[in-house]
Write a protein that holds these residues in place. Structure first.
Motif, PDB file in Angstrom:
ATOM      1  N   GLN A  26       0.844  -1.180   0.000  1.00 22.83           N
ATOM      2  CA  GLN A  26       0.000   0.000   0.000  1.00 22.83           C
ATOM      3  C   GLN A  26       0.885   1.238   0.000  1.00 22.83           C
ATOM      4  N   ILE A  28       1.375   5.678  -0.868  1.00 22.32           N
ATOM      5  CA  ILE A  28       0.757   6.997  -1.005  1.00 22.32           C
ATOM      6  C   ILE A  28       0.680   7.330  -2.484  1.00 22.32           C
ATOM      7  N   THR A  38      -4.315   6.538  -1.732  1.00 19.86           N
ATOM      8  CA  THR A  38      -3.380   5.415  -1.696  1.00 19.86           C
ATOM      9  C   THR A  38      -3.637   4.528  -2.895  1.00 19.86           C
ATOM     10  N   MET A  87       3.369   2.152   2.619  1.00 17.28           N
ATOM     11  CA  MET A  87       3.450   3.602   2.802  1.00 17.28           C
ATOM     12  C   MET A  87       4.888   4.110   2.882  1.00 17.28           C
TER      13      MET A  87
END
Length: 442
Positions: A26, A28, A38, A87
């Protein structure tokens, strides 16, 4: 057993999807193609792009088919960096070198070739300086090795030692600038062939050096150059000096026929240093070492191999740019007139007019170095066509104003447009001055 097996099968089903899901991270996402904050992909990335002076940052994720873009290298104006964690591109930073502005790049393109050229010029200069130094060293070594007899033999068979030395060391032509060793060398190579004037000659030895002497009439005031540095004159005295010089120049330029006659002579090195001042303040022209003679009967003119001789400061334009008609005796008389105009300017500068007088300076002192080169004089006299400055206060005196007019007519660029020595003499005689009684002696 069935229940146990069912439990095992159901656990396997739950574990496998979890492992497959962990292959996608996952990340940004804030790029143009992002629909949410996301996204999921095989790699999280950050891209920095420079365009039109602005920096733009984009974050997102790469699928399996775009893995070749995930490199920490510069592609055009964009730099991309990837990471493997959920992230992870949130705090991912890229250290990107600032691009050189266009002006800086242009400056580098100019400076680098220029530095290379300057380096080459420096190397060439060093090479020639070393070559010249070795040349002089060989000459000086050769002079020390040669004795008196060998030196005389060298001059007889036409050895180039003397010519080489004079080319290396001569400056203004006055002879005062020659090194002591060279003066000794010149004296050893001179043989008296014929006495053409003066009073007497002799040879002597002093401090282990041979000196050849020429004895002439003694004039306690010395040369006009020395006289003007320590003495000022009034307008009548200025005219007296000028008239005596032009009378001497007319005598040189005119051929006299008969048993006591003489050929026409052009001086070719007329200057204040070569004019002597007598006790009665009359001048006489000296140092005829570069003079040429011409007779209408034989029509013979001998100027040697180099027509560009004399003192550079006093050279006429046609001598400096080598356009002089070397086969014409009139051409050499016209160069004497040019030089006479400069000598006249030197005298007028030391003339007291209305209580004012200027310090002695040689012609063109304000535009050329103290020992000017041919190129220095050629630029000033031929290219720029400059002439010595005529101060305004000279026109307030009748005599000096008339002399200023004569100077200008001696300095015409075209040799044929200049006054003749005879015309100058007649003009000076017509001036309304007590000095006119001098004409009986001229």
């Amino acid at each position: 057993m069935l229940q146990g097996g069912s439990w095992f099968f159901s656990m396997a089903i739950l574990i496998i999807p979890t492992c497959l899901a962990n292959d996608l991270w996952q990340c940004i996402c804030d790029g143009p193609g992002c629909t949410q904050d996301t996204c999921r992909g095989r790699k999280c990335f950050v891209t920095i792009e420079n365009a039109d002076g602005f920096t733009k940052q984009t974050k997102g994720c790469f699928s399996e088919h775009l893995m070749e873009q995930c490199k920490s290298t510069v592609q055009g104006t964009a730099t991309t960096k990837c990471c493997d964690a959920d992230m992870c591109n949130g705090n991912l930073t890229i250290h990107q070198a600032e691009p050189d502005p266009p002006a800086k790049k242009q400056l580098q393109l100019i400076l680098i070739p220029l530095l290379v050229i300057l380096l080459l010029l420096l190397l060439v200069t060093v090479y020639f300086c070393r070559a010249r130094w070795h040349h002089r060293k060989r000459l000086l070594t050769r002079l020390h090795e040669l004795g008196d007899t060998d030196m005389l033999k060298a001059s007889i068979v036409g050895d180039s030692t003397l010519g080489d030395l004079l080319d290396d060391y001569c400056t203004t032509g006055s002879g005062s600038g020659l090194p002591f060793l060279v003066q000794r060398t010149v004296a050893r190579q001179i043989t008296l062939v014929e006495c053409v004037g003066f009073i007497a000659s002799d040879m002597t030895s002093r401090n282990s050096s041979t000196q050849l002497w020429l004895i002439t009439h003694y004039h306690e005031s010395g040369s006009l150059y020395e006289y003007l540095q320590r003495t000022t004159v009034d307008p009548e005295g200025c005219l007296w000096l000028a008239l005596s010089i032009i009378c001497g120049l007319v005598h040189l330029h005119v051929e006299i026929f008969g048993t006591q006659g003489k050929p026409a002579i052009a001086h070719r090195d007329l200057k204040s240093r070569n004019i002597l001042v007598k006790k009665n303040k009359q001048c006489c022209i000296a140092d005829l070492g570069l003079a040429v003679m011409h007779s209408q009967t034989s029509d013979y003119l001998d100027i040697g191999n180099n027509p560009r001789v004399g003192t550079k400061r006093y050279m006429a334009p046609e001598v400096l740019d080598e356009t002089i008609r070397t086969d014409s005796f009139e051409s050499y008389k016209q160069t004497d007139v040019w030089a006479f105009g400069l000598v006249l300017w030197e005298i007028a500068r030391r003339t007291v007019i209305n209580g004012m007088v200027e310090e002695y300076k040689p012609p063109f002192f304000d535009v050329v170095p103290s020992d000017p080169s041919f190129e220095d004089m050629k630029k000033v006299v031929c290219t720029d066509q400059q002439r010595p400055r005529i101060p305004n206060n000279w026109h307030s005196d009748t005599i000096v104003s008339a002399l200023a007019k004569i100077m200008k007519e001696c300095w015409y660029q075209s040799p044929s447009a200049r006054l003749t020595a005879l015309r100058i003499k007649k003009t000076l005689h017509k001036l309304n001055s007590p000095v006119n009684n001098f004409k009986e002696e001229c």
